[in-house]
Design a protein around this motif. Structure first.
Motif, short mmCIF file in Angstrom:
data_model
loop_
_atom_site.label_atom_id
_atom_site.label_comp_id
_atom_site.label_asym_id
_atom_site.label_seq_id
_atom_site.Cartn_x
_atom_site.Cartn_y
_atom_site.Cartn_z
N UNK A 123 -9.37 -8.81 2.12
CA UNK A 123 -9.58 -9.43 3.43
C UNK A 123 -9.57 -10.95 3.31
N UNK A 124 -10.22 -11.49 2.28
CA UNK A 124 -10.25 -12.93 2.06
C UNK A 124 -8.84 -13.48 1.83
N UNK A 125 -8.07 -12.81 0.98
CA UNK A 125 -6.70 -13.26 0.71
C UNK A 125 -5.86 -13.21 1.98
N UNK A 126 -5.99 -12.12 2.75
CA UNK A 126 -5.23 -12.00 3.99
C UNK A 126 -5.61 -13.10 4.98
N UNK B 200 -6.40 -16.02 4.24
CA UNK B 200 -5.78 -17.25 3.75
C UNK B 200 -4.26 -17.20 3.87
N UNK B 201 -3.74 -16.11 4.46
CA UNK B 201 -2.30 -15.98 4.62
C UNK B 201 -1.60 -15.43 3.39
N UNK B 202 -2.37 -14.86 2.48
CA UNK B 202 -1.79 -14.28 1.26
C UNK B 202 -1.79 -12.77 1.43
N UNK B 203 -0.60 -12.18 1.39
CA UNK B 203 -0.52 -10.73 1.53
C UNK B 203 -0.54 -10.08 0.15
N UNK B 204 -1.04 -8.88 0.12
CA UNK B 204 -1.12 -8.14 -1.14
C UNK B 204 -0.42 -6.80 -0.97
N UNK B 205 0.14 -6.34 -2.03
CA UNK B 205 0.75 -5.01 -2.02
C UNK B 205 0.76 -4.49 -3.44
N UNK B 206 0.79 -3.20 -3.56
CA UNK B 206 0.86 -2.55 -4.86
C UNK B 206 2.23 -1.91 -4.97
N UNK B 207 3.00 -2.29 -5.99
CA UNK B 207 4.33 -1.69 -6.11
C UNK B 207 4.21 -0.20 -6.42
N UNK B 208 5.13 0.57 -5.89
CA UNK B 208 5.15 2.01 -6.13
C UNK B 208 5.56 2.24 -7.58
N UNK B 209 4.77 3.05 -8.29
CA UNK B 209 5.08 3.37 -9.67
C UNK B 209 6.22 4.38 -9.69
N UNK B 210 7.19 4.12 -10.51
CA UNK B 210 8.29 5.06 -10.67
C UNK B 210 8.47 5.36 -12.15
N UNK B 211 8.91 6.55 -12.44
CA UNK B 211 9.18 6.93 -13.81
C UNK B 211 10.60 7.45 -13.89
N UNK B 212 11.37 6.83 -14.72
CA UNK B 212 12.73 7.29 -14.95
C UNK B 212 12.77 7.88 -16.35
N UNK B 213 13.06 9.18 -16.45
CA UNK B 213 13.10 9.80 -17.78
C UNK B 213 14.13 9.12 -18.67
N UNK B 214 13.82 9.08 -19.95
CA UNK B 214 14.77 8.53 -20.91
C UNK B 214 15.99 9.43 -20.97
N UNK B 215 17.13 8.83 -21.19
CA UNK B 215 18.35 9.59 -21.35
C UNK B 215 18.76 9.53 -22.81
#
Length: 120
Positions: A27-30, A32-47
């Protein structure tokens, strides 16, 4: 907490974050005009490149070749597998070759294990 601009200079006031929980900090960051997000975790199997006898090493948890898969630790047919690893060699012409963690077990590759398994 210090807010810095793109040049590393302090802007705004110093804020003590210790009394805030995670939502309070967001809330404090928002505010101050700073947005936050959490990137979606992805897993790509090894080939891996298959060989005539082998597809890949498939690692499992808890020294149990039938245990939960740990795909981040899979390996190619030519990678060395050590005694501390459990899992199975996925072979092209033979059943899976299973391995538990065994102290003193000689290192091997799945190419070797699948070739040997084919003889039986």
């Amino acid at each position: 907490m210090h807010f810095l601009n793109e040049f590393g200079s302090q802007v705004g006031e110093v804020v003590d974050l210790s009394p805030l929980d995670a939502k309070g900090i967001i809330r404090l960051l928002n505010a101050k005009g700073i947005t936050t997000s959490t990137p979606k975790m992805t897993f790509k199997p090894k080939e891996f490149t298959r060989t005539a006898n082998c597809i890949a090493w498939r690692e499992t948890a808890n020294c149990n070749p039938h245990g939960q898969r740990v795909p981040t630790n899979d390996a190619s047919c030519s990678d060395t597998i050590y005694a501390v690893q459990a899992g199975f060699c996925e072979c092209t012409k033979a059943p899976k070759k299973m391995f538990t963690c065994e102290e003193g077990r000689a290192p091997f590759t799945c190419e070797e294990a699948c070739t040997y398994a084919e003889e039986f």
